[in-house]
Design an enzyme around this catalytic site. Structure first.
Site, PDB file in Angstrom:
ATOM      1  N   THR A   1       8.778  10.670   6.688  1.00  0.00           N
ATOM      2  CA  THR A   1       9.273  10.413   5.332  1.00  0.00           C
ATOM      3  C   THR A   1      10.251  11.492   4.874  1.00  0.00           C
ATOM      4  OG1 THR A   1       8.557  10.370   3.021  1.00  0.00           O
ATOM      5  CG2 THR A   1       7.154  11.578   4.529  1.00  0.00           C
ATOM      6  N   ASP A   2      11.087  11.128   3.908  1.00  0.00           N
ATOM      7  CA  ASP A   2      12.001  12.124   3.324  1.00  0.00           C
ATOM      8  C   ASP A   2      11.254  13.132   2.448  1.00  0.00           C
ATOM      9  OD1 ASP A   2      11.381  10.452   1.168  1.00  0.00           O
ATOM     10  OD2 ASP A   2      13.461  10.059   0.599  1.00  0.00           O
ATOM     11  N   GLU A   3       9.987  12.816   2.098  1.00  0.00           N
ATOM     12  CA  GLU A   3       9.254  13.700   1.179  1.00  0.00           C
ATOM     13  C   GLU A   3       8.968  15.072   1.795  1.00  0.00           C
ATOM     14  OE1 GLU A   3       6.083  12.020  -1.093  1.00  0.00           O
ATOM     15  OE2 GLU A   3       7.059  10.085  -1.233  1.00  0.00           O
TER      16      GLU A   3
ATOM     17  N   TYR B   1       0.103  14.700   0.454  1.00  0.00           N
ATOM     18  CA  TYR B   1       0.650  13.693   1.381  1.00  0.00           C
ATOM     19  C   TYR B   1       1.835  14.265   2.160  1.00  0.00           C
ATOM     20  CZ  TYR B   1       3.744   9.914   2.909  1.00  0.00           C
ATOM     21  OH  TYR B   1       4.591   9.120   3.648  1.00  0.00           O
TER      22      TYR B   1
ATOM     23  N   LYS C   1       2.354  15.068   6.198  1.00  0.00           N
ATOM     24  CA  LYS C   1       3.395  14.454   7.029  1.00  0.00           C
ATOM     25  C   LYS C   1       4.283  15.553   7.636  1.00  0.00           C
ATOM     26  CE  LYS C   1       4.310  10.667   7.688  1.00  0.00           C
ATOM     27  NZ  LYS C   1       3.843   9.673   8.688  1.00  0.00           N
TER      28      LYS C   1
ATOM     29  N   ASN D   1      10.527   2.782   0.772  1.00  0.00           N
ATOM     30  CA  ASN D   1      10.681   1.386   1.204  1.00  0.00           C
ATOM     31  C   ASN D   1      10.136   0.444   0.147  1.00  0.00           C
ATOM     32  OD1 ASN D   1      10.430   1.058   4.767  1.00  0.00           O
ATOM     33  ND2 ASN D   1      11.109   2.849   3.670  1.00  0.00           N
TER      34      ASN D   1
ATOM     35  N   HIS E   1       4.970  16.105  -9.650  1.00  0.00           N
ATOM     36  CA  HIS E   1       5.863  14.968  -9.381  1.00  0.00           C
ATOM     37  C   HIS E   1       7.254  15.417  -8.928  1.00  0.00           C
ATOM     38  CE1 HIS E   1       7.014  10.750 -11.133  1.00  0.00           C
ATOM     39  NE2 HIS E   1       7.335  10.890  -9.861  1.00  0.00           N
TER      40      HIS E   1
HETATM   41  P1  NAD Z   1       0.576   1.763   4.663  1.00  0.00           P
HETATM   42  O1  NAD Z   1      -0.362   2.629   3.893  1.00  0.00           O
HETATM   43  O2  NAD Z   1       1.006   0.467   4.090  1.00  0.00           O
HETATM   44  O3  NAD Z   1      -0.043   1.434   6.105  1.00  0.00           O
HETATM   45  C1  NAD Z   1      -0.683   2.419   6.879  1.00  0.00           C
HETATM   46  C2  NAD Z   1      -1.442   1.719   7.982  1.00  0.00           C
HETATM   47  O4  NAD Z   1      -2.094   2.721   8.794  1.00  0.00           O
HETATM   48  C3  NAD Z   1      -2.549   0.776   7.488  1.00  0.00           C
HETATM   49  O5  NAD Z   1      -2.488  -0.456   8.172  1.00  0.00           O
HETATM   50  C4  NAD Z   1      -3.838   1.514   7.787  1.00  0.00           C
HETATM   51  O6  NAD Z   1      -4.933   0.654   8.047  1.00  0.00           O
HETATM   52  C5  NAD Z   1      -3.435   2.312   9.029  1.00  0.00           C
HETATM   53  N1  NAD Z   1      -4.271   3.515   9.188  1.00  0.00           N
HETATM   54  C6  NAD Z   1      -4.583   4.436   8.236  1.00  0.00           C
HETATM   55  N2  NAD Z   1      -5.392   5.371   8.754  1.00  0.00           N
HETATM   56  C7  NAD Z   1      -5.588   5.064  10.064  1.00  0.00           C
HETATM   57  C8  NAD Z   1      -6.332   5.653  11.117  1.00  0.00           C
HETATM   58  N3  NAD Z   1      -7.042   6.771  10.915  1.00  0.00           N
HETATM   59  N4  NAD Z   1      -6.296   5.077  12.330  1.00  0.00           N
HETATM   60  C9  NAD Z   1      -5.586   3.931  12.549  1.00  0.00           C
HETATM   61  N5  NAD Z   1      -4.880   3.308  11.575  1.00  0.00           N
HETATM   62  C10 NAD Z   1      -4.874   3.870  10.345  1.00  0.00           C
HETATM   63  O7  NAD Z   1       1.822   2.709   4.982  1.00  0.00           O
HETATM   64  P2  NAD Z   1       3.373   2.340   5.078  1.00  0.00           P
HETATM   65  O8  NAD Z   1       3.973   2.430   3.747  1.00  0.00           O
HETATM   66  O9  NAD Z   1       3.543   1.131   5.905  1.00  0.00           O
HETATM   67  O10 NAD Z   1       3.881   3.614   5.909  1.00  0.00           O
HETATM   68  C11 NAD Z   1       3.891   3.587   7.348  1.00  0.00           C
HETATM   69  C12 NAD Z   1       4.438   4.910   7.838  1.00  0.00           C
HETATM   70  O11 NAD Z   1       5.756   5.112   7.337  1.00  0.00           O
HETATM   71  C13 NAD Z   1       3.625   6.129   7.368  1.00  0.00           C
HETATM   72  O12 NAD Z   1       3.585   7.051   8.433  1.00  0.00           O
HETATM   73  C14 NAD Z   1       4.428   6.675   6.202  1.00  0.00           C
HETATM   74  O13 NAD Z   1       4.250   8.058   6.072  1.00  0.00           O
HETATM   75  C15 NAD Z   1       5.853   6.336   6.636  1.00  0.00           C
HETATM   76  N6  NAD Z   1       6.811   6.131   5.530  1.00  0.00           N
HETATM   77  C16 NAD Z   1       6.524   5.283   4.509  1.00  0.00           C
HETATM   78  C17 NAD Z   1       7.492   5.077   3.518  1.00  0.00           C
HETATM   79  C18 NAD Z   1       7.242   4.139   2.364  1.00  0.00           C
HETATM   80  O14 NAD Z   1       8.074   4.063   1.453  1.00  0.00           O
HETATM   81  N7  NAD Z   1       6.187   3.367   2.357  1.00  0.00           N
HETATM   82  C19 NAD Z   1       8.716   5.743   3.570  1.00  0.00           C
HETATM   83  C20 NAD Z   1       8.962   6.608   4.647  1.00  0.00           C
HETATM   84  C21 NAD Z   1       8.004   6.792   5.632  1.00  0.00           C
HETATM   85  O1  TDX Z   2       2.314   3.585 -11.391  1.00  0.00           O
HETATM   86  C1  TDX Z   2       3.294   4.261 -11.021  1.00  0.00           C
HETATM   87  N1  TDX Z   2       4.176   4.750 -11.953  1.00  0.00           N
HETATM   88  C2  TDX Z   2       5.244   5.526 -11.631  1.00  0.00           C
HETATM   89  O2  TDX Z   2       6.003   5.945 -12.523  1.00  0.00           O
HETATM   90  C3  TDX Z   2       3.529   4.587  -9.638  1.00  0.00           C
HETATM   91  C4  TDX Z   2       2.583   4.090  -8.570  1.00  0.00           C
HETATM   92  C5  TDX Z   2       4.607   5.357  -9.324  1.00  0.00           C
HETATM   93  N2  TDX Z   2       5.435   5.840 -10.293  1.00  0.00           N
HETATM   94  C6  TDX Z   2       6.602   6.670  -9.900  1.00  0.00           C
HETATM   95  C7  TDX Z   2       6.282   7.815  -8.976  1.00  0.00           C
HETATM   96  C8  TDX Z   2       7.539   7.922  -8.132  1.00  0.00           C
HETATM   97  O3  TDX Z   2       8.503   8.724  -8.819  1.00  0.00           O
HETATM   98  O4  TDX Z   2       7.466   5.810  -9.157  1.00  0.00           O
HETATM   99  C9  TDX Z   2       8.062   6.498  -8.050  1.00  0.00           C
HETATM  100  C10 TDX Z   2       7.671   5.797  -6.773  1.00  0.00           C
HETATM  101  O5  TDX Z   2       6.280   5.996  -6.572  1.00  0.00           O
HETATM  102  P1  TDX Z   2       5.498   5.425  -5.294  1.00  0.00           P
HETATM  103  O6  TDX Z   2       5.806   3.977  -5.173  1.00  0.00           O
HETATM  104  O7  TDX Z   2       4.093   5.866  -5.398  1.00  0.00           O
HETATM  105  O8  TDX Z   2       6.270   6.146  -4.101  1.00  0.00           O
HETATM  106  P2  TDX Z   2       6.545   7.703  -3.777  1.00  0.00           P
HETATM  107  O9  TDX Z   2       5.532   8.564  -4.401  1.00  0.00           O
HETATM  108  O10 TDX Z   2       7.982   7.985  -4.118  1.00  0.00           O
HETATM  109  O11 TDX Z   2       6.332   7.716  -2.186  1.00  0.00           O
HETATM  110  C11 TDX Z   2       6.789   6.621  -1.373  1.00  0.00           C
HETATM  111  O12 TDX Z   2       7.982   6.907  -0.699  1.00  0.00           O
HETATM  112  C12 TDX Z   2       7.936   7.808   0.377  1.00  0.00           C
HETATM  113  C13 TDX Z   2       5.722   6.182  -0.360  1.00  0.00           C
HETATM  114  O13 TDX Z   2       4.518   5.928  -1.045  1.00  0.00           O
HETATM  115  C14 TDX Z   2       5.538   7.225   0.706  1.00  0.00           C
HETATM  116  O14 TDX Z   2       4.617   6.765   1.685  1.00  0.00           O
HETATM  117  C15 TDX Z   2       6.846   7.470   1.367  1.00  0.00           C
HETATM  118  O15 TDX Z   2       6.717   8.484   2.325  1.00  0.00           O
END
Ligand code: NAD
Ligand code: TDX
Length: 353
Positions: free
Chosen positions: A134-136, A159, A163, A189, A293
């Site tokens: 992630t970019d975080e 988190y 990562k 995403n 935040h």
């Molecule tokens: P998600 O939370 O939707 O899915 C995570 C999956 O991992 C789930 O299916 C869960 O059951 C599985 N999992 C969790 N713990 C596990 C374990 N101990 N063993 C096996 N499986 C396990 O997450 P996502 O949003 O799809 O993110 C996927 C990856 O991409 C993560 O590594 C996250 O850090 C990275 N990522 C997410 C975003 C985003 O915006 N969502 C952005 C950049 C990177």
């Molecule tokens: O209820 C809410 N109200 C609100 O203002 C929630 C859930 C979020 N927010 C804000 C927090 C963030 O500034 O919205 C923004 C987006 O929040 P999230 O959807 O929780 O995402 P973020 O915390 O930015 O992290 C996401 O992007 C990077 C993913 O959850 C991560 O897994 C990924 O690595």
């Protein structure tokens, strides 16, 4: 049936993972895709119905934190590559309970690295450990600037610290043991199948159910949003053409303050639900800010664009409309994932503010 490669996809029942698993199963019938997922609250086999009977697909339920299970799994399946997505992924949950993030994101990743290193000890040719991050990990930006691949790590939440730690371990295995790795760091995403704890699907769910839309602080925090299928396309390109040992940033070049984003989403929802413009916006509720935040994330993905030719394909409004359409026509999916402990989690969240 013999396959050109056997690829382990971890976390393939989650949001991004299910799109990656479907893309690989459908586009590469010569690859066998093994999807390993623990099926936590975020993992859902309903995300995978399109491929569940495909001859080049297998689902295995299991935990990456279980070292013995992981070692055995690698020995049994003789994986050529790993695309590692399994993680605890929600920042707010990491603030409530960091330990799960340490186990899965750090210990789980290390178990996979050890198993790959052991299995491939006789030669790394045509092997790849692809770590999805992630970019975080880069921390938080001020008003100006973008994260590039050389931006120093400065994670701020449990988190992102977990990562960042896993990214460091992947690079350390590449440096120390010459394990062939590649890492990508992606921005926020959105799209179909995202669990309704993250901002966009949470707001869609709450508008549908006439519930408040909680905006943390003043809603001025900025995120760079990318449609999930553009992310999976980028993973495909990097998996096949990325240079071993490299890191690639993936972003949407699409920055929005949270409040502007939610207002746009409200307009789309009003239109799709056939209600007057302005109805959904009345649900916006400013709540206590998230602890620590991060103010702004913005990704410079020119290395990926110039080097490998990947670019996002969708405009944000188009992507949001597609996302809303998906949630509105998959009401059962939304009902299923919001039953059980979902309500309990949100009650805890609201008490905190
Ligand atoms: P998600 O939370 O939707 O899915 C995570 C999956 O991992 C789930 O299916 C869960 O059951 C599985 N999992 C969790 N713990 C596990 C374990 N101990 N063993 C096996 N499986 C396990 O997450 P996502 O949003 O799809 O993110 C996927 C990856 O991409 C993560 O590594 C996250 O850090 C990275 N990522 C997410 C975003 C985003 O915006 N969502 C952005 C950049 C990177
Ligand atoms: O209820 C809410 N109200 C609100 O203002 C929630 C859930 C979020 N927010 C804000 C927090 C963030 O500034 O919205 C923004 C987006 O929040 P999230 O959807 O929780 O995402 P973020 O915390 O930015 O992290 C996401 O992007 C990077 C993913 O959850 C991560 O897994 C990924 O690595």
């Amino acid at each position: 049936m013999s396959f050109e490669k056997t690829i382990l996809v971890t976390g393939g029942a989650g949001f991004i993972g299910c799109h990656v698993a479907k893309l690989f199963v459908e586009n590469y019938p010569n690859y066998k895709i093994v999807n390993l997922d623990k099926l936590t609250y975020a993992g859902n086999l309903e995300n995978l119905t399109e491929i569940e009977d495909a001859p080049n697909y297998e689902f295995i339920k299991g935990d990456i934190v279980d070292e013995t299970f992981i070692t055995d799994l690698f020995e049994k399946n003789q994986f050529d590559s790993v695309i590692h997505l399994a993680a605890e992924s929600h920042v707010d949950r990491s603030i409530l309970n960091p330990n799960e993030f340490i186990f899965t994101n750090i210990v789980g990743t290390t178990n996979l690295l050890n198993a790959a290193k052991k299995l491939w000890e006789n030669g790394f040719e045509k092997k790849l450990f692809y770590h999805v991050s992630t970019d975080e990990v880069y921390g938080s930006l001020g008003e100006e600037g973008h994260f590039v691949e050389t931006t120093p790590y400065d994670p701020k939440s449990p988190y992102s610290a977990s990562k960042a730690s896993s990214d460091h371990l992947v690079r350390a295995y590449a440096h120390t043991y010459k394990l062939p790795v590649v890492i990508s760091n992606c921005s926020n995403n959105y799209g179909p199948n995202q669990f309704p704890e993250k901002l966009i699907p949470l707001c869609i769910h709450n508008i549908k159910n006439n519930l408040p839309l909680p905006i943390y602080g003043k809603g001025e925090n900025v995120r760079d949003w990318l449609y999930v299928k553009d992310h999976s396309d980028a993973i495909d390109v990097i998996f096949h053409h990325g240079k071993t040992g490299e890191t690639y940033n993936i972003g949407g070049n699409n920055e929005w303050t949270n409040i502007d984003l939610v207002r746009m989403l409200c307009k789309i929802m009003d239109k799709k639900l056939g209600q007057n413009e302005g109805v959904s916006e009345q649900l916006i509720t400013f709540v206590k800010d998230r602890a620590g935040h991060d103010l702004r994330y913005a990704i410079d993905s020119s290395k990926l664009k110039n080097g490998l030719g990947w670019e996002p394909s969708l405009q944000f409004e188009e992507g949001l409309e597609k996302t809303v359409d998906w949630y509105l026509s998959n009401g059962n999916w939304l009902d299923n994932v919001t039953s059980g402990n979902y309500q309990k989690y949100y009650e805890t969240q609201y008490v905190q503010r």
